[in-house]
Each structure stands twice: as structure tokens, then as C-alpha cells.
Design a protein around this motif. Structure first.
Motif, short mmCIF file in Angstrom:
data_model
loop_
_atom_site.label_atom_id
_atom_site.label_comp_id
_atom_site.label_asym_id
_atom_site.label_seq_id
_atom_site.Cartn_x
_atom_site.Cartn_y
_atom_site.Cartn_z
N GLU A 30 0.92 -1.19 -0.21
CA GLU A 30 -0.16 0.15 0.14
C GLU A 30 0.91 1.15 0.37
O GLU A 30 0.40 2.17 0.03
N SER A 31 2.53 1.23 0.62
CA SER A 31 2.96 2.59 0.36
C SER A 31 3.53 2.87 -0.45
O SER A 31 4.51 3.24 -0.44
N ILE B 197 6.35 5.80 -1.82
CA ILE B 197 7.33 5.71 -1.95
C ILE B 197 8.32 6.45 -3.39
O ILE B 197 8.83 7.42 -3.23
N TRP B 198 7.56 5.82 -3.49
CA TRP B 198 8.11 6.04 -5.65
C TRP B 198 7.77 7.68 -5.87
O TRP B 198 8.92 8.19 -6.25
N SER B 199 6.86 8.53 -5.38
CA SER B 199 6.73 10.17 -5.34
C SER B 199 7.98 10.03 -4.56
O SER B 199 8.74 11.38 -5.43
N ARG B 200 8.11 10.09 -3.61
CA ARG B 200 9.37 11.15 -2.96
C ARG B 200 10.41 10.86 -3.88
O ARG B 200 11.55 11.14 -3.13
N LEU B 201 10.75 8.99 -3.97
CA LEU B 201 11.74 8.91 -5.15
C LEU B 201 12.67 9.87 -5.71
O LEU B 201 13.26 11.03 -5.78
N ALA B 202 11.08 9.70 -6.60
CA ALA B 202 10.60 10.63 -8.29
C ALA B 202 11.07 12.10 -7.79
O ALA B 202 11.86 12.78 -8.80
N GLU B 203 10.73 13.22 -6.74
CA GLU B 203 10.72 14.15 -6.19
C GLU B 203 11.86 14.26 -6.32
O GLU B 203 12.44 15.96 -6.57
#
Length: 575
Positions: free
Chosen positions: A155-156, A160-166
Motif C-alpha cells: 500500500e505504501s 515511496i516512488w513519488s518521494r523518490l522521484a521528487e
């Protein structure tokens, strides 16, 4: 019929004679063997593994673990850097007796690629925040320059991917039959003795090819190293493809090409092509090598699907000819290949950069850190005006771009958070894989066992004057490079003095890469229990210290030592 796979020559000239039959192909696409030949190949043919990202985002993360298709869970998830971790309660004896799905937990290990990039404060704090928020504080530095989390819930994953991509980071193709995370020099662009900075080539390869469906279905994993540093700090000897810095007498700085390295149960060192490649040409040559692997690699048997087997069968001359003629369509200038490393490539300690600033190599214990450490490191990088930090191929990290008057204060702060710039030789030279704590392939504990071993050796040999590398592995797959350490320990179940089955290790002695080049010798019929490991290493090291000649390395001593010394059969008093 393809000439590479001729028919059997026996002819039915008498009753009962065998009929001619075509030899089995190795699953090489370029030779016409394109049908799926095992379950893994069928999975990849059914659906390109890169497509699983969308299902994770739109279905699995919303409906939960039980909604995940098994073919995605145990196959395609790897292309997004995800493996199910080992469920608690299964000892090492269950590793080989249970099916992989029976060992599955409902949580994931996640790998984040760094690809040799410089990590600034924002990236370090983001990595640490993800650890705190989604991974129960876990964050290991791997010997592939990845950050590895545990306890991640499906679910997370999108968050996590969004934070990494930023902050420009990704988990894409960190695992799977794909071009996995790249190794680069931790001191690229700053070291005084660097031949050539390979980081622009790493960035360009990542930009062009990671996430490209043309190269997401390989026979097996594909590991890359690019370093122009003379210490061979990218472990080129054990990667599928490595670009190694050289200075050509006519063409100037460039790279030689090494192919076919890899460890696991059939270890092979990379073969050197003896060519010169300009920095700008590295991405094209990399594409050529991965193309050879994709098209000619063996897909019938997973156990023979690594590039090293193809290179071993073909030989370096044929590999170079196929690469040049079929993929590059030009001949590469010939060059003399580098030999051994000029000096250690772990970069621990304080070193002056070419610009007058300094880099500081620090050692966590066997790569084990946590979210708090990463956040604190990001804060220190910002506070002290450093350029950033890079991970190393030895589970360490290097802080880049520190002003001279800030070196000592920063060292004190780094030590306070568990990152020592002046570690003992034991802490400096020991690595360990994930082990039975989280890995479904492991048989024994590694991280904690290595941590305890270091503490005991520091007590027994507080003033060891020479590095002795110890690599601790939980199974035969050699993720922590069993065969290329001074003391390599391969986890397995062994019998103790009472005949009970307990955790233990097969011992490899005298291996190495970089300053030396070869596999450690296995001691015949010799196993060490985990409980007896401290005393065994103590006895072997004591014998070395007593018997060594002036300036003699541990590996050189192993090559001439008698069996009693190597088996630890001489007591401390005897030596």
C-alpha cells in the motif's frame, strides 16, 4: 539447421541404432531459439515486466497484498526493485525444503538505485524519511551502491516512488532480469589520481536505457561498473560489463572493456577485451554488450543464463568480434589492459581532492544503517557545506567536497552517528549480505553475526596493522562476495561436536580483487560453526601474524601456509 547447433552425427546403420536428433538449443534468440524454455521466460513473454508498475499503482496498492497475481509477486515485481522478504520463524533448514512461496512474508524488501550518483542533502533526507515512515527504520547500504529497505507494505509503494522521484531516484530495474543498479567510482570527478570521470557515461546510460522495453527482458541479471579510478573501486572483475579507466599512448584517457565477471555458485572473473573506448562512446558500447547478452545469452537453463557462461564458451576474441561486427559496426582501437589496482579502492579516511577540498570515506558496520542516520547525514552534508555523499561497492560511503578547516569537526559528527572515518581494520574490511533475517535464500544469520565478530576481533586484535577482509554470506549466491575475500564465509548448516545441526560456514581463504586477483581456496572437508567462528578466525589470523614475512599480505601467506595453520589447528599459545 543452424551451424552452431549441428545435428548428432550418429546414423541408424544397424537395427536399434539411435536416430539422428537435433541437439537442444541454449535458448539463444539470435540462433532462432525464441520459444520460452522455462517458467521465467514464459512469464516475460506473457507480459513485459515493466508493465507491472501500473498494476502496482492502480490495483495492488489499493486492494492489498492478497490481490497480487502470483506471477507478478514472485516475478515481475523484481523489475520494480521489490522482493517479498522472508517470513519470521523459518530456520535455515527450511530454506531448501520449503517452496519459495511458503517463505513469503506479506512485506517487501525494496532496493533504491544510486547508480554512482552524488546524493545531496535532499536525497539523503528523503531516503531517511522513507525508512522512518515506511520501512521500520531499516536502510542497508549494499555492495551494489543501493539503499535497501525492509518491511515495506504494498500500500505504501506509490507514495515511496513519488518521494523518490521528487529527488531524482528510482527503484526501476533494481532487480530482475534487467540492467540492475550501476557501480561508479565514489570519488568520480574529484580524486587527484583519477584517469577519467565516468559519471557522465553512467548518467547517459541510465537516461537512455533504464525503463526501455528493448533491454528489460534479458536472460538473467546484468551488472554494470564504470570507473576511471586506478584503484578499480567499481569491482570490475566481478561484473557482467565493466569500463575500466586507461590512458592510451595515442588516444589519451578512455576505458578498456571487461566482460563476463560474476560470482555465485560458478565464480568467474571478467575477461579483458584490450580495447580503448572514448567517454562519449561508452553508452553505445554498453548497448552493444547488453545486446549481445540479450540475443545470444543462454535462456534454456537459469543456472547458465549469466553472461559469464557465454563469454567463457566463446572466448574473448569471438565476443569482441561479434560485438564489433554485429552491434557496433566498427573496430575498437586496441589497448593494453590494466593490471592490479594501484592501491585500495575503499576510500576510507581523509583524502585531498584535486580542487584542494577533501573527501572523507566512512564505514558503517557491514553496511547497516537506518533512517535516522541518513537524515542526520543529510543535515551534516548541508551544515558543513559538502557537495554530497556517494555510496561505495564495499557497503561504505564517501562524503565529497569538504573544506580543509571543516574536516575534523565533520569527522567527529560523523562518528557520533556511527560513521567512522578512522575505523578499525576489522570494521573497515568486513562485509555481510542480508542473511536469514530477511532473505528467503539464506541459511544463516549474517549481519548480526558479522557485527559480533568484528567486536570480538577488535577486542582480541586491537592494533591489527594490515587489512584482512572478511565477507560473510548467508547462502552460496555470494551477494557479499565470498570467493574474493581474505576470509570468505559461506553460510550453511553444519554439525557441531555433539552431532547436532547448527548454523555454520564453509571457509574460503586468500581470495581478492583489486590489489590481488583470484578466488579463495576452499578448505577440504572443513566447516566452522557460527558459535566457533570467533576462535577460528582468531587462530588463523594469529598464525598469519606469527608466520608472515616482511610486507606479506594475508592472501600471499595463505598461498604458502600449511594446512594446520589454515584450518585453525594451531592454538594461540602455539603461534
Amino acid at each position: 539447421m543452424n551451424a552452431a547447433h549441428p545435428a548428432a552425427t550418429n546414423s541408424p546403420t544397424r537395427p536399434g541404432a539411435t536416430r539422428p536428433r537435433r541437439n537442444k538449443g541454449e535458448g539463444q534468440w539470435a540462433l532462432g531459439y525464441s520459444e520460452p524454455l522455462n517458467a521465467n521466460e514464459q512469464q516475460k513473454k506473457d507480459d513485459n515486466p515493466l508493465n507491472v508498475e501500473d498494476r502496482i499503482r492502480t490495483i495492488y496498492s489499493k486492494r492489498g497484498f492478497d490481490s497480487i497475481d502470483p506471477a507478478d509477486l514472485r516475478g515481475r515485481f523484481r523489475w520494480m526493485g521489490l522482493y517479498t522478504q522472508r517470513a519470521p520463524g523459518f530456520d535455515g533448514g527450511k530454506t531448501a525444503t520449503l517452496e519459495p512461496h511458503e517463505l513469503d512474508d506479506r512485506y517487501f524488501m525494496m532496493r533504491v538505485r544510486s547508480d554512482g550518483a552524488l546524493l545531496g542533502p535532499a536525497q539523503l533526507r528523503t531516503l531517511g524519511g522513507i525508512s522512518r515512515d515506511f520501512a521500520r527504520g531499516t536502510a542497508d547500504i549494499t555492495d551494489r551502491q543501493n539503499i535497501q529497505y525492509h518491511w515495506v507494505e504494498i500500500e505504501s509503494v506509490p507514495e515511496i516512488w513519488s518521494r523518490l522521484a521528487e529527488v531524482g531516484l528510482s527503484t526501476q530495474e533494481a532487480c530482475g532480469d534487467s540492467p540492475r543498479g550501476f557501480l561508479g567510482s565514489p570519488v568520480a570527478g574529484v580524486a587527484k589520481d583519477e584517469i577519467l570521470d565516468g559519471s557522465p557515461a553512467l548518467a547517459e546510460i541510465k537516461r537512455r536505457y533504464i525503463g526501455d522495453p528493448e533491454y528489460s527482458n534479458l536472460p538473467r541479471k546484468f551488472k554494470t561498473s564504470i570507473s576511471g579510478h586506478p584503484s578499480l573501486d567499481g569491482a570490475p572483475e566481478i561484473n557482467d560489463v565493466s569500463f575500466v579507466g586507461i590512458d592510451h599512448p595515442e588516444h589519451g584517457p578512455g576505458f578498456d572493456l571487461w566482460v563476463g565477471g560474476g560470482l555465485s555458485t560458478n565464480p568467474m572473473l571478467a575477461q579483458k577485451l584490450g580495447v580503448w573506448i572514448a567517454l562519449d562512446d561508452v553508452p553505445d558500447v554498453w548497448e552493444g554488450v547488453i545486446g549481445v547478452f540479450r540475443d545470444y545469452g543462454y535462456r534454456r537453463l537459469r543456472s547458465r543464463a549469466r553472461l559469464k557462461f557465454l563469454v567463457a564458451d566463446w572466448g574473448v576474441e569471438k565476443f569482441r568480434d561479434v560485438l564489433e561486427n554485429e552491434y557496433l559496426h566498427r573496430r575498437l582501437p586496441r589497448a593494453e589492459s590494466p593490471g592490479l589496482a594501484a592501491h585500495s579502492g575503499d576510500h576510507i579516511g581523509v583524502h585531498e581532492q584535486r580542487d584542494g577540498r577533501f573527501y572523507i570515506g566512512v564505514a558503517p558496520t557491514v553496511g547497516r544503517i537506518d533512517g535516522d542516520t541518513l537524515v542526520a547525514l543529510g543535515d551534516l552534508v548541508e551544515q558543513y557545506g559538502a557537495a554530497g555523499a556517494r555510496l561505495t561497492a564495499y557497503q561504505k560511503l564517501v562524503v565529497i567536497g569538504v573544506e580543509a578547516d571543516r574536516v575534523e569537526p565533520l569527522i567527529e559528527e560523523l562518528d557520533r552517528i556511527g560513521l567512522s572515518a578512522r575505523p578499525s581494520n576489522w570494521r573497515r574490511s568486513t562485509m555481510a549480505c542480508t542473511g536469514i533475517e530477511f532473505c528467503k535464500l539464506a541459511i544463516v544469520d549474517t549481519k548480526q553475526r558479522a557485527h559480533d565478530l568484528i567486536a570480538e576481533l577488535e577486542r582480541r586484535f586491537p592494533d591489527l596493522d594490515t587489512p584482512i577482509s572478511i565477507n560473510v554470506n548467508g547462502c552460496p549466491n555470494a551477494c557479499a562476495r565470498t570467493q574474493v575475500a581474505d576470509i570468505g564465509l559461506k553460510g550453511q548448516l553444519v554439525l557441531d561436536e555433539d552431532g547436532s545441526q547448527v548454523e555454520g560456514f564453509q571457509v574460503h581463504l586468500g581470495g581478492g580483487i583489486g590489489l590481488t586477483n583470484g578466488f579463495g581456496a576452499k578448505l577440504r572437508a572443513h566447516k566452522v560453526t557460527s558459535a566457533g567462528l570467533d576462535d577460528y578466525v582468531t587462530d588463523v589470523v594469529s598464525a598469519y601474524l606469527a608466520e608472515r614475512e616482511e610486507g606479506e599480505s594475508f592472501a600471499a601467506w595463505v598461498a604458502r601456509a600449511d594446512e594446520a595453520s589454515l584450518r585453525g589447528e594451531r592454538s594461540l599459545e602455539a603461534v
